[in-house]
Design a protein around this motif. Structure first.
Motif, PDB file in Angstrom:
ATOM      1  N   HIS A   1      46.662 -37.614   6.828  1.00 31.75           N
ATOM      2  CA  HIS A   1      47.060 -36.767   5.696  1.00 31.75           C
ATOM      3  C   HIS A   1      47.580 -37.582   4.511  1.00 31.75           C
ATOM      4  CE1 HIS A   1      50.792 -37.631   7.592  1.00 31.75           C
ATOM      5  NE2 HIS A   1      50.946 -36.510   8.281  1.00 31.75           N
TER       6      HIS A   1
ATOM      7  N   ALA B   1      41.701 -36.994   5.277  1.00 27.90           N
ATOM      8  CA  ALA B   1      42.024 -35.724   4.615  1.00 27.90           C
ATOM      9  C   ALA B   1      43.049 -35.923   3.500  1.00 27.90           C
ATOM     10  CB  ALA B   1      42.559 -34.727   5.651  1.00 27.90           C
TER      11      ALA B   1
ATOM     12  N   ARG C   1      42.556 -33.736   0.332  1.00 26.05           N
ATOM     13  CA  ARG C   1      42.773 -32.303   0.568  1.00 26.05           C
ATOM     14  C   ARG C   1      44.264 -31.995   0.658  1.00 26.05           C
ATOM     15  NH1 ARG C   1      38.091 -33.363   3.426  1.00 26.05           N
ATOM     16  NH2 ARG C   1      39.078 -33.718   5.457  1.00 26.05           N
ATOM     17  N   TYR C   2      45.009 -32.854   1.347  1.00 22.80           N
ATOM     18  CA  TYR C   2      46.454 -32.653   1.434  1.00 22.80           C
ATOM     19  C   TYR C   2      47.111 -32.807   0.062  1.00 22.80           C
ATOM     20  CZ  TYR C   2      46.978 -32.318   6.509  1.00 22.80           C
ATOM     21  OH  TYR C   2      46.942 -31.886   7.809  1.00 22.80           O
TER      22      TYR C   2
ATOM     23  N   LEU D   1      46.687 -29.629  -1.854  1.00 15.71           N
ATOM     24  CA  LEU D   1      47.488 -28.531  -1.303  1.00 15.71           C
ATOM     25  C   LEU D   1      48.968 -28.689  -1.617  1.00 15.71           C
ATOM     26  CD1 LEU D   1      45.776 -28.228   2.199  1.00 15.71           C
ATOM     27  CD2 LEU D   1      45.779 -26.462   0.422  1.00 15.71           C
TER      28      LEU D   1
ATOM     29  N   ILE E   1      52.470 -26.038   4.968  1.00 20.84           N
ATOM     30  CA  ILE E   1      51.161 -26.460   4.451  1.00 20.84           C
ATOM     31  C   ILE E   1      50.591 -27.582   5.311  1.00 20.84           C
ATOM     32  CG2 ILE E   1      50.045 -27.694   2.539  1.00 20.84           C
ATOM     33  CD1 ILE E   1      51.959 -26.084   0.658  1.00 20.84           C
TER      34      ILE E   1
ATOM     35  N   THR F   1      49.748 -26.327   9.003  1.00 16.15           N
ATOM     36  CA  THR F   1      48.585 -25.429   9.025  1.00 16.15           C
ATOM     37  C   THR F   1      47.296 -26.199   8.770  1.00 16.15           C
ATOM     38  OG1 THR F   1      49.942 -23.578   8.240  1.00 16.15           O
ATOM     39  CG2 THR F   1      47.547 -23.392   7.960  1.00 16.15           C
ATOM     40  N   GLN F   2      47.347 -27.111   7.800  1.00 17.83           N
ATOM     41  CA  GLN F   2      46.145 -27.875   7.468  1.00 17.83           C
ATOM     42  C   GLN F   2      45.760 -28.825   8.593  1.00 17.83           C
ATOM     43  OE1 GLN F   2      44.204 -27.207   5.011  1.00 17.83           O
ATOM     44  NE2 GLN F   2      42.727 -28.866   5.320  1.00 17.83           N
TER      45      GLN F   2
ATOM     46  N   LYS G   1      43.666 -26.937  10.978  1.00 16.12           N
ATOM     47  CA  LYS G   1      42.350 -26.663  10.381  1.00 16.12           C
ATOM     48  C   LYS G   1      41.454 -27.885  10.473  1.00 16.12           C
ATOM     49  CE  LYS G   1      43.717 -23.075   7.059  1.00 16.12           C
ATOM     50  NZ  LYS G   1      43.846 -22.736   5.617  1.00 16.12           N
ATOM     51  N   GLU G   2      42.020 -29.047  10.127  1.00 15.21           N
ATOM     52  CA  GLU G   2      41.235 -30.288  10.182  1.00 15.21           C
ATOM     53  C   GLU G   2      40.842 -30.607  11.625  1.00 15.21           C
ATOM     54  OE1 GLU G   2      40.274 -32.021   7.595  1.00 15.21           O
ATOM     55  OE2 GLU G   2      41.541 -31.271   5.965  1.00 15.21           O
TER      56      GLU G   2
END
Length: 530
Positions: free
Chosen positions: A255, A283, A286-287, A290, A303, A306-307, A310-311
């Motif tokens: 992340h 990722a 993306r982090y 967000l 956040i 949860t992410q 998802k990843e």
């Protein structure tokens, strides 16, 4: 836990809400005997189903006379097992078996001197007078039939008692704490002389047992594991790698919030040292999107958490034949998440597996090979499995990473500053701890730092560099002494160490012109800032 080679030599600790409950289990394991914790209100049948070979009754904060005082199933004393009780466990043994417990006008707290009374199986050849650690006001005033008093203090007539014929022993003091000078000898006598245990709970035996259990559980199926780079998930990965090799896929979700060089170190270990499939999910961008503009720490946590799933599940659903999800759940997680305190006793320990947010239509069976291990046992297991020290002895690190050590919003600039400053803090205090170890011979010297890191607050301050005014960020140094993170004190670092940390950060980290040291204990503060 599965039936194991240790089942015939297991100690069950019945927990009456003691602050030392986990410590008792640890002391037993330190002596090479497997132990588990169960709630004090478990029935004799439930305890019997756990197949213990001995019981230890812990202390607790309650009075045996309180209306909601924890009790114990009297049938445990008819199971034919050796039983050892401490503090409240001593009193409940006396009260349950027909003795009497009285409320004393004078309590004993802290160090006390006991005087032995005649021969004792439990005390063996230990001195006639010895220092112990007390914490009580109630005290046994009359022992049950068949028991003898084996020691006393000036204010406590029954500091210990035993019925050697039935292998029942108890002490008003706490043998499990280091302040009781012969406590370890009493535990040894109970475990090896009274119970006849062999002390086979060793790392080599544990690895052999766990590898066998994982192979049996998994068979030919595939396993997926979310690898954070932390101690627990890394040890699970190493254990599964030894057991099932390429049947394991490690998914490392990067992340971008780990410490300097950590992603590279994790990838190197698990691609070069272990024969597993390793998926590095980049990722970071993306982090960053967000988290842009998010300042509330709880919002950051939500956040990031949860992410992560998802990843992780995006990768999991692309893999064929995955039946199991391995995770680094350890014993304190099980105890603390499931043992709610009610009336001074712990209720039945429940699983917390339902915390995993499986997507709709997706489910994996769980593998949790560390769910009965304490943290330092996990570290020892990691060393025995060949993991490098920088992973095995990694400091506690929050799941959301540096995002909650940056006060305010997370930006690439702030991340770069904090990563560089934190690397200096860890390098200098690693060296300080190493020097202490070389001087004292102890890894956990009372003067060493238990956890240390940098924090980046959301402010700037005026400074002077090269005869020019600067307006840059400060770094806050946090270094604490602790054993369990429940309480902590700020580390009394030598001035020369503080000066070196401060000087290096200001000189080597662009954007920083000031270093402050947090000298607040926990409580009232927490160790982390957010």
């Amino acid at each position: 836990m599965n039936e194991s080679t240790f089942a015939e030599q297991k100690v069950v600790v019945l927990d009456f809400g003691a602050q030392y409950g986990q410590l008792i289990a640890r002391r037993v394991r330190d002596l090479g005997v497997y132990s588990e914790i169960m709630p004090c209100d478990a029935s004799a049948d439930e305890i019997s189903a756990a197949h213990p070979a001995a019981l230890i009754l812990s202390g607790g904060p309650a009075s045996v006379y309180a209306e909601d005082a924890p009790s114990v199933d009297p049938a445990i004393f008819d199971m034919g097992l050796p039983i050892l009780g401490f503090c409240y466990g001593h009193q409940i043994m006396a009260a349950t078996l027909g003795g009497e417990v009285a409320h004393s006008e004078v309590g004993e707290y802290g160090a006390a001197k006991i005087m032995r009374d005649g021969e004792s199986v439990l005390f063996g050849d230990t001195p006639a007078e010895q220092t112990v650690w007390m914490s009580h006001r109630d005290a046994v005033s009359r022992v049950p039939e068949g028991f003898t008093v084996t020691s006393h203090t000036d204010v406590c007539p029954v500091a210990s008692m035993e019925c050697a014929e039935r292998k029942l022993f108890s002490t008003q003091f706490h043998p499990e704490v280091k302040h009781t000078e012969h406590g370890n000898e009493l535990l040894r006598t109970f475990l090896f002389d009274v119970c006849g245990f062999e002390g086979t709970w060793t790392m080599d035996n544990i690895i052999e047992q766990k590898v066998s259990e994982i192979r049996e559980q998994v068979g030919d199926a595939r396993v997926i594991l979310g690898l954070s780079g932390g101690v627990d998930s890394s040890v699970v990965a190493a254990l599964c790698a030894k057991a099932i090799g390429k049947q394991l896929t490690c998914v490392f979700v990067n992340h971008g919030l780990l410490r300097k060089n950590e992603p590279e170190e994790v990838e190197e270990v698990f691609t070069k040292q272990f024969d597993v499939d390793f998926v590095h999910v980049h990722a970071e961008e993306r982090y960053a999107e967000l988290l842009a503009g998010v300042t509330d720490p709880e919002a950051k946590r939500k956040i990031i958490g949860t992410q992560f799933w998802k990843e992780f599940f995006a990768v999991a659903q692309e893999l064929d034949g995955v039946q199991y999800l391995a995770q680094g759940t350890i014993y304190p997680d099980i105890i603390e998440s499931g043992a709610r305190k009610t009336g001074g006793k712990a209720s039945t320990i429940k699983s917390h597996h339902n915390l995993i947010p499986f997507p709709e239509g997706v489910h994996f069976d769980l593998i949790e090979p560390l769910d009965h291990f304490f943290k330092d046992e996990v570290r020892a297991l990691g060393t025995a499995l060949g993991l490098p020290d920088h992973i095995v002895h990694r400091q506690p690190f929050p799941g959301p990473g540096l995002a909650i050590r940056i006060i305010g919003d997370v930006t690439p600039e702030k991340l770069e500053i904090l990563k560089n400053a934190d690397a200096i803090v860890r390098e200098e205090l690693d060296a300080y701890n190493q020097r202490l170890f070389e001087e004292t011979g102890e890894r956990n010297s009372e003067h060493s730092c238990w956890q240390y890191f940098a924090v980046l607050p959301d402010i700037k301050s005026v400074g002077v560099m090269g005869d020019e005014r600067t307006y840059q960020r400060p770094i806050i140094l946090r270094a604490v002494e602790s054993s369990d993170a429940m309480t902590a004190d700020w580390a009394k670092l030598p001035y020369d160490v503080l000066a070196r940390v401060s000087g290096r950060i200001v000189a080597e980290v662009p954007g920083v012109n000031r270093v402050a040291y947090d000298i607040t204990s926990k409580p009232p503060a927490t160790i982390e800032w957010e």
